[in-house]
Design an enzyme around this catalytic site. Structure first.
Site, PDB file in Angstrom:
ATOM      1  N   SER A 232      12.946  -5.014   8.471  1.00  0.00           N
ATOM      2  CA  SER A 232      11.747  -4.171   8.380  1.00  0.00           C
ATOM      3  C   SER A 232      10.612  -4.813   7.599  1.00  0.00           C
ATOM      4  O   SER A 232       9.633  -4.147   7.276  1.00  0.00           O
ATOM      5  CB  SER A 232      12.116  -2.833   7.741  1.00  0.00           C
ATOM      6  OG  SER A 232      12.657  -3.036   6.445  1.00  0.00           O
TER       7      SER A 232
ATOM      8  N   ASP B  48      -0.043   2.535   4.136  1.00  0.00           N
ATOM      9  CA  ASP B  48       1.286   2.704   4.717  1.00  0.00           C
ATOM     10  C   ASP B  48       1.688   4.172   4.784  1.00  0.00           C
ATOM     11  O   ASP B  48       2.049   4.692   5.845  1.00  0.00           O
ATOM     12  CB  ASP B  48       2.327   1.927   3.911  1.00  0.00           C
ATOM     13  CG  ASP B  48       2.109   0.425   3.971  1.00  0.00           C
ATOM     14  OD1 ASP B  48       1.328  -0.022   4.823  1.00  0.00           O
ATOM     15  OD2 ASP B  48       2.712  -0.290   3.161  1.00  0.00           O
TER      16      ASP B  48
END
Length: 447
Positions: free
Chosen positions: A158, A208
């Protein structure tokens, strides 16, 4: 080393995590709630939010991969957590007062903890404790803990996909759900900022968590990092289809490098921030505005054009990237809204090139992966996902050629970096993704 695509989360994935939590808690699987917290990509807006208060407009969207956190509310204040990626068990109580992790490490403070806190508690539990800290710091009194199991999308590295924000948000949503709190997305953006900035001491922005909490399927999330205003820009196909199906116009490719750690020979994040600030300071002084905060958002583009010759070459490059990237974002939003994916992709590629040439970030394997993606059949545009020191590159690709492109990228990158490619044997070398939705809690009540 393979290619992978599919819907997320599937019913089998949900059932698997529900069963795991049922075994941990001794409760019925039907009682298990699951937080879905997706990873995000940033098609345009590279390194704009990295400059904190300097602002600028960025674009983001979630993908159909991310974090799943299955949980049941406890019958008391106890929190018990296990992970699909890490060993050990994390245990604490929601009535413990949390001390910021970086403060306790820096100042030698000792966290308040009960007898269940043991020496073997894993560091991966810091985000759960950080979520509790964030909620407590704004006056929330939690009475109910959770028993939970957290995991990321299987076999997926990720790096560059905002996994830390996805984890923090997952814990926030779980604690809020267990305690019956109703919290709006903008509040949770602030809570996750507290986890990252105050509890963990990380100096990152809010792109984010904003993308993860505000995105909507098929939409591009547009956010100004200075004003925090945002809007969702749907594609024309979503607007014209009452069922909300995007269709097969494009897919998102994530091509993984095999690099797990950033290469330390490359200039770091903080150095680039300082260079941008130094460029802003010189430009503001040259224009008679030295009282302004030295950030590039306080410099008008015409001032940059008039005085860029006064900057050292490296500082001029940093400023050039900032101003050109802002322009690419605005053009990209127009291209997306009009359905011009060809232009949208070209702007993404230009963003990637500017990150390499002007911002001078990225390591050789990621640059090679970027070049391979640009040669792949059907690819509309590509760039690093993240700073380009580890992790992956992203690309938008014609949906009908996604499989062909993925195989091409896998094969060509393996020729260039056989050793790094060999590290991908346990997971996909190239992942074919669709756009995702926002973070949410799924319970059987709403199936």
């Amino acid at each position: 080393m393979g290619v992978f695509s599919g819907h997320w989360p599937s019913e089998s994935e949900l059932d698997k995590i529900r069963q795991k939590v049922a075994e941990l808690s001794g409760r019925d699987a039907q009682e298990v709630r699951v937080v879905v917290s997706p990873y995000r990509i940033c098609p345009l807006g590279a390194h704009i939010d990295h400059q904190a208060t300097s602002g600028g407009t960025v674009s983001a969207m979630t993908i159909n991969k991310g974090i799943l956190l299955g949980f049941v509310p406890s019958n008391d204040t106890q929190v018990t957590l296990q992970s699909g990626q890490f060993n050990g068990e994390v245990r604490f109580r929601v009535d413990e007062v949390q001390v910021p992790k970086h403060m306790s490490e820096t100042n030698g403070l000792t966290e308040q903890m009960d007898s269940s806190k043991t020496q073997e508690e894993c560091k991966w539990g810091n985000y759960a404790r950080g979520a509790l800290y964030a909620l407590q710091s704004r006056g929330n009194h939690l009475k109910t803990g959770i028993t939970g199991f957290i995991c990321g999308s299987e076999g997926l590295d990720s790096s560059g996909l905002s996994s830390s924000a996805a984890v923090g948000i997952a814990y926030l949503l779980a604690f809020e759900s267990a305690n019956g709190f109703v919290v709006c997305p903008t509040e949770n953006i602030e809570y996750d900022r507290l986890i990252e900035n105050e509890y963990l001491g990380l100096k990152n922005g809010i792109l984010d968590q904003s993308a993860i909490l505000l995105s909507s399927y098929g939409c591009l999330t547009c956010m100004n990092c200075k004003t925090i205003n945002h809007k969702l820009i749907p594609s024309p196909k979503v607007q014209n289809n009452h069922e909300g199906e995007l269709g097969n116009a494009y897919k998102i490719l994530l091509a993984f490098s095999g690099l797990k750690q950033a290469l330390t020979t490359n200039p770091g994040y903080n150095r680039r921030v300082a260079e941008c600030q130094e460029a802003a300071k010189i430009l503001l002084q040259a224009s008679g505005n030295e009282e302004e905060e030295p950030v590039l958002s306080n410099v008008k583009p015409e001032i940059f054009e008039a005085h860029k010759s006064e900057l050292e070459p490296s500082l001029a490059k940093r400023a050039e990237h900032y101003f050109s990237e802002n322009e690419r974002v605005l053009k990209g939003l127009e291209a997306w809204a009009s359905g011009n994916l060809k232009e949208f992709g070209e702007l993404i590629t230009a963003s990637g090139l500017s990150s390499i040439q002007n911002y001078e970030c990225g390591c050789e394997p990621l640059k090679q992966l970027y070049e391979v993606l640009l040669k792949a059949p059907g690819v509309l545009g590509a760039r690093f996902s993240g700073a380009g020191f580890r992790g992956c590159c992203l690309a938008f690709v014609d949906a009908d050629r996604a499989e062909e492109a993925a195989i091409f990228v896998k094969d060509e990158y393996c020729k260039l970096q056989p050793e790094l490619a060999s590290h991908l044997d346990q997971g996909p070398a190239v992942l074919i993704c669709d756009a995702g939705d926002s973070a949410r809690v799924i319970s059987n009540t709403f199936k």
